[in-house]
Design a protein around this motif. Sequence first.
Motif, PDB file in Angstrom:
ATOM      1  N   TRP A 110       0.850  -1.177   0.000  1.00 27.03           N
ATOM      2  CA  TRP A 110       0.000   0.000   0.000  1.00 27.03           C
ATOM      3  C   TRP A 110       0.895   1.238   0.000  1.00 27.03           C
ATOM      4  O   TRP A 110       1.760   1.394   0.866  1.00 27.03           O
ATOM      5  CB  TRP A 110      -0.900   0.016   1.229  1.00 27.03           C
ATOM      6  CG  TRP A 110      -1.821  -1.171   1.303  1.00 27.03           C
ATOM      7  CD1 TRP A 110      -3.098  -1.256   0.847  1.00 27.03           C
ATOM      8  CD2 TRP A 110      -1.513  -2.462   1.857  1.00 27.03           C
ATOM      9  NE1 TRP A 110      -3.613  -2.511   1.088  1.00 27.03           N
ATOM     10  CE2 TRP A 110      -2.675  -3.273   1.701  1.00 27.03           C
ATOM     11  CE3 TRP A 110      -0.383  -3.017   2.467  1.00 27.03           C
ATOM     12  CZ2 TRP A 110      -2.719  -4.591   2.140  1.00 27.03           C
ATOM     13  CZ3 TRP A 110      -0.413  -4.329   2.900  1.00 27.03           C
ATOM     14  CH2 TRP A 110      -1.577  -5.106   2.738  1.00 27.03           C
ATOM     15  N   VAL A 111       0.672   2.139  -0.970  1.00 27.37           N
ATOM     16  CA  VAL A 111       1.525   3.309  -1.151  1.00 27.37           C
ATOM     17  C   VAL A 111       0.754   4.572  -0.794  1.00 27.37           C
ATOM     18  O   VAL A 111      -0.378   4.779  -1.260  1.00 27.37           O
ATOM     19  CB  VAL A 111       2.026   3.404  -2.608  1.00 27.37           C
ATOM     20  CG1 VAL A 111       2.939   4.620  -2.786  1.00 27.37           C
ATOM     21  CG2 VAL A 111       2.752   2.131  -3.014  1.00 27.37           C
ATOM     22  N   VAL A 118       5.345   3.534   2.304  1.00 25.51           N
ATOM     23  CA  VAL A 118       4.908   2.288   1.680  1.00 25.51           C
ATOM     24  C   VAL A 118       4.777   1.239   2.776  1.00 25.51           C
ATOM     25  O   VAL A 118       5.747   0.958   3.492  1.00 25.51           O
ATOM     26  CB  VAL A 118       5.919   1.808   0.616  1.00 25.51           C
ATOM     27  CG1 VAL A 118       5.407   0.553  -0.078  1.00 25.51           C
ATOM     28  CG2 VAL A 118       6.201   2.905  -0.397  1.00 25.51           C
ATOM     29  N   ARG A 119       3.597   0.656   2.903  1.00 26.67           N
ATOM     30  CA  ARG A 119       3.396  -0.433   3.852  1.00 26.67           C
ATOM     31  C   ARG A 119       3.401  -1.743   3.078  1.00 26.67           C
ATOM     32  O   ARG A 119       2.714  -1.886   2.069  1.00 26.67           O
ATOM     33  CB  ARG A 119       2.079  -0.251   4.610  1.00 26.67           C
ATOM     34  CG  ARG A 119       1.859  -1.304   5.695  1.00 26.67           C
ATOM     35  CD  ARG A 119       0.782  -0.849   6.684  1.00 26.67           C
ATOM     36  NE  ARG A 119      -0.489  -0.635   6.020  1.00 26.67           N
ATOM     37  CZ  ARG A 119      -1.430  -1.570   5.864  1.00 26.67           C
ATOM     38  NH1 ARG A 119      -1.202  -2.809   6.311  1.00 26.67           N
ATOM     39  NH2 ARG A 119      -2.562  -1.301   5.269  1.00 26.67           N
ATOM     40  N   VAL A 120       4.177  -2.705   3.565  1.00 26.24           N
ATOM     41  CA  VAL A 120       4.431  -3.940   2.835  1.00 26.24           C
ATOM     42  C   VAL A 120       4.180  -5.128   3.750  1.00 26.24           C
ATOM     43  O   VAL A 120       4.721  -5.203   4.855  1.00 26.24           O
ATOM     44  CB  VAL A 120       5.891  -3.981   2.321  1.00 26.24           C
ATOM     45  CG1 VAL A 120       6.149  -5.256   1.527  1.00 26.24           C
ATOM     46  CG2 VAL A 120       6.204  -2.750   1.482  1.00 26.24           C
ATOM     47  N   ASP A 128       6.836  -7.050  -6.080  1.00 30.16           N
ATOM     48  CA  ASP A 128       5.547  -6.530  -5.634  1.00 30.16           C
ATOM     49  C   ASP A 128       5.663  -5.058  -5.256  1.00 30.16           C
ATOM     50  O   ASP A 128       4.804  -4.234  -5.603  1.00 30.16           O
ATOM     51  CB  ASP A 128       5.047  -7.316  -4.417  1.00 30.16           C
ATOM     52  CG  ASP A 128       4.829  -8.792  -4.691  1.00 30.16           C
ATOM     53  OD1 ASP A 128       4.450  -9.134  -5.825  1.00 30.16           O
ATOM     54  OD2 ASP A 128       5.037  -9.610  -3.766  1.00 30.16           O
ATOM     55  N   VAL A 129       6.730  -4.724  -4.531  1.00 36.32           N
ATOM     56  CA  VAL A 129       6.925  -3.342  -4.095  1.00 36.32           C
ATOM     57  C   VAL A 129       7.188  -2.430  -5.284  1.00 36.32           C
ATOM     58  O   VAL A 129       6.594  -1.340  -5.409  1.00 36.32           O
ATOM     59  CB  VAL A 129       8.081  -3.264  -3.079  1.00 36.32           C
ATOM     60  CG1 VAL A 129       8.381  -1.810  -2.707  1.00 36.32           C
ATOM     61  CG2 VAL A 129       7.749  -4.079  -1.833  1.00 36.32           C
ATOM     62  N   VAL A 210       7.893 -10.539  11.561  1.00 37.43           N
ATOM     63  CA  VAL A 210       7.447  -9.232  11.066  1.00 37.43           C
ATOM     64  C   VAL A 210       6.326  -9.447  10.056  1.00 37.43           C
ATOM     65  O   VAL A 210       6.523 -10.076   9.016  1.00 37.43           O
ATOM     66  CB  VAL A 210       8.605  -8.449  10.421  1.00 37.43           C
ATOM     67  CG1 VAL A 210       8.112  -7.066   9.984  1.00 37.43           C
ATOM     68  CG2 VAL A 210       9.764  -8.309  11.406  1.00 37.43           C
ATOM     69  N   VAL A 211       5.152  -8.939  10.371  1.00 36.72           N
ATOM     70  CA  VAL A 211       3.990  -9.112   9.489  1.00 36.72           C
ATOM     71  C   VAL A 211       3.765  -7.904   8.601  1.00 36.72           C
ATOM     72  O   VAL A 211       3.044  -7.993   7.598  1.00 36.72           O
ATOM     73  CB  VAL A 211       2.715  -9.421  10.294  1.00 36.72           C
ATOM     74  CG1 VAL A 211       2.817 -10.792  10.936  1.00 36.72           C
ATOM     75  CG2 VAL A 211       2.441  -8.353  11.351  1.00 36.72           C
ATOM     76  N   SER A 212       4.399  -6.774   8.938  1.00 34.82           N
ATOM     77  CA  SER A 212       4.214  -5.576   8.121  1.00 34.82           C
ATOM     78  C   SER A 212       5.407  -4.646   8.302  1.00 34.82           C
ATOM     79  O   SER A 212       5.884  -4.440   9.425  1.00 34.82           O
ATOM     80  CB  SER A 212       2.927  -4.844   8.526  1.00 34.82           C
ATOM     81  OG  SER A 212       2.758  -3.645   7.791  1.00 34.82           O
ATOM     82  N   PHE A 213       5.893  -4.119   7.175  1.00 31.27           N
ATOM     83  CA  PHE A 213       6.974  -3.140   7.159  1.00 31.27           C
ATOM     84  C   PHE A 213       6.427  -1.812   6.651  1.00 31.27           C
ATOM     85  O   PHE A 213       5.609  -1.786   5.734  1.00 31.27           O
ATOM     86  CB  PHE A 213       8.099  -3.574   6.219  1.00 31.27           C
ATOM     87  CG  PHE A 213       8.774  -4.867   6.579  1.00 31.27           C
ATOM     88  CD1 PHE A 213       9.976  -4.860   7.260  1.00 31.27           C
ATOM     89  CD2 PHE A 213       8.220  -6.083   6.217  1.00 31.27           C
ATOM     90  CE1 PHE A 213      10.614  -6.059   7.581  1.00 31.27           C
ATOM     91  CE2 PHE A 213       8.847  -7.278   6.531  1.00 31.27           C
ATOM     92  CZ  PHE A 213      10.049  -7.263   7.217  1.00 31.27           C
ATOM     93  N   GLU A 214       6.925  -0.717   7.211  1.00 37.58           N
ATOM     94  CA  GLU A 214       6.618   0.600   6.663  1.00 37.58           C
ATOM     95  C   GLU A 214       7.920   1.269   6.258  1.00 37.58           C
ATOM     96  O   GLU A 214       8.813   1.480   7.084  1.00 37.58           O
ATOM     97  CB  GLU A 214       5.868   1.474   7.670  1.00 37.58           C
ATOM     98  CG  GLU A 214       5.484   2.838   7.089  1.00 37.58           C
ATOM     99  CD  GLU A 214       4.726   3.711   8.066  1.00 37.58           C
ATOM    100  OE1 GLU A 214       5.050   4.913   8.162  1.00 37.58           O
ATOM    101  OE2 GLU A 214       3.814   3.183   8.739  1.00 37.58           O
ATOM    102  N   PHE A 215       8.028   1.602   4.971  1.00 31.53           N
ATOM    103  CA  PHE A 215       9.251   2.175   4.423  1.00 31.53           C
ATOM    104  C   PHE A 215       9.029   3.614   3.978  1.00 31.53           C
ATOM    105  O   PHE A 215       7.911   4.000   3.602  1.00 31.53           O
ATOM    106  CB  PHE A 215       9.698   1.389   3.185  1.00 31.53           C
ATOM    107  CG  PHE A 215      10.135  -0.020   3.444  1.00 31.53           C
ATOM    108  CD1 PHE A 215      11.404  -0.294   3.934  1.00 31.53           C
ATOM    109  CD2 PHE A 215       9.290  -1.085   3.178  1.00 31.53           C
ATOM    110  CE1 PHE A 215      11.819  -1.602   4.146  1.00 31.53           C
ATOM    111  CE2 PHE A 215       9.687  -2.393   3.385  1.00 31.53           C
ATOM    112  CZ  PHE A 215      10.959  -2.660   3.882  1.00 31.53           C
ATOM    113  N   GLU A 216      10.115   4.366   3.968  1.00 31.45           N
ATOM    114  CA  GLU A 216      10.138   5.624   3.235  1.00 31.45           C
ATOM    115  C   GLU A 216      10.510   5.317   1.791  1.00 31.45           C
ATOM    116  O   GLU A 216      11.391   4.501   1.531  1.00 31.45           O
ATOM    117  CB  GLU A 216      11.145   6.600   3.837  1.00 31.45           C
ATOM    118  CG  GLU A 216      11.183   7.930   3.116  1.00 31.45           C
ATOM    119  CD  GLU A 216      12.040   8.972   3.802  1.00 31.45           C
ATOM    120  OE1 GLU A 216      12.189  10.080   3.246  1.00 31.45           O
ATOM    121  OE2 GLU A 216      12.570   8.681   4.898  1.00 31.45           O
TER     122      GLU A 216
END
Length: 478
Positions: A110-111, A118-120, A128-129, A210-216
């Motif tokens: 999700w962007v 970006v949540r992955v 995918d990303v 880790v079930v979800s990552f949030e990236f810049e």
Amino acid sequence: MSAQVLTLEGERQTLSDETVEEIRAIFRGAVLTADDVGYDEARIIQNAMLDRRPGLIVRCTGTADVVDAVKMATERNLLVAVRGGGHSIAGSCTADDALMIDLSVMRGVWVDPERRRVRVAGGATWGDVDRETQLHGLAVPGGVVSTTGVAGLTLGGGIGWLHRKYGLACDALRAADVVTVRGDIVRCSASEHEDLFWALRGGGGNFGVVVSFEFEAYPLGPVVWNGMVVYPIDAAAEVLPRWRDWTSTVPDEVTSRAMFWTLPAVPPFPPSVHNRDVFMMAALYAGDPDEGRRACRELGEFGRPLADMSQALSYRTAQSALDPLFPKGELQSYWKSVYLDRLDEETTGFVVRVGQDRPSPKTLVHAPLMGGAMSRVGATETAFGDRGARYILSLDGNWLDPADNDVNIRWVRDAYHEAVTLRAASGTYLNFGGDADLDDDDRVRAWGRNVERLRQVKRSYDPENRLRLNPNIPPAEN
């Protein structure tokens, strides 16, 4: 229908038909035993040499499934393997008779283009990303093969094509949702559960699932300059020092690597280099492609190239160009790596010698250029450790026939042991590693002075070392 699973102590625990059915009733995702359709497909990982058979596979569809799987493992004292993208060369994501907690169907991305966040989901791949972020002209620093899992690469650091401009994948991480071994859901960031957040950025899968990552995300694309120049392998002794000198002058936008390989007879390689042993250089320019053309022009001027395939490409195409060369579950693989502070005469001679002495045409010897943005993060700011090395030498042993396992593994180990004696050698990158079992010296080479702090975090979040199928960090003693 019944399943045999291992406890942490190595004892076999039998799950009866009735028990397996009770377990299935808990989960939304599939629960697979060795007798079920889909089991063999689900257990395949990148490295064909590791043909392992988990006792039970839980294919999680969301966080609730992961929580219940972790709780079940803790309640039954089961040995756990956690699979994200399944790209671990060391095979950390699988084990015979273990409970495999499989996140590979959790691939949502999700962007938020305005916040550039970006949540992955934990099972997503970099392909995918890239697909979702490039829709908005953004990118997250990933790897060099788009089928690589986001989780494993990020937790191990994350070297790729953007680390000189934007840092490692773990440097772009801003938050993560983690299921602990107790089944708790923990949100960590620079301002919440800071110790866990620090450890996730380079400390591997030691601390939770880790079930979800949030990236810049960062502005990039959709078109980039992709340099790729192929020279005869006999020219390596002349060309490699010229590449080394060139890398001392390039801006941060350029990330490059020098490679010894036997080029397969597949696109994008022209017929003139098919099945030839070569020395080649690749580069990606993270910026305007016209500026990239100028910055990478010298790659084709170090000698007389066999082919110059440099061109402007979509970033997604550049990121996936190597995918067909690493088919999942087909190559036998064993890798080792060492950081190099410099490519002096001694080191250059060694790199050329091992590059020309590869035992299999599938084996890749390559030297990625480090530095730039990734090197401006302090050694203790993240768990990743020291970033001062100028290059990595990676010995990626790949071959097809299992009968050749011993000779290829021996070659990689011998080359590695010789490499660590070089005066320029300074550490190792575990994502380019073939052994999950580490000793204390290995841990120091990987994490430097961060080892003791990592052990303290391990004691806080996994004091019984339940998550041990990884480049393991044992918990500190009380």
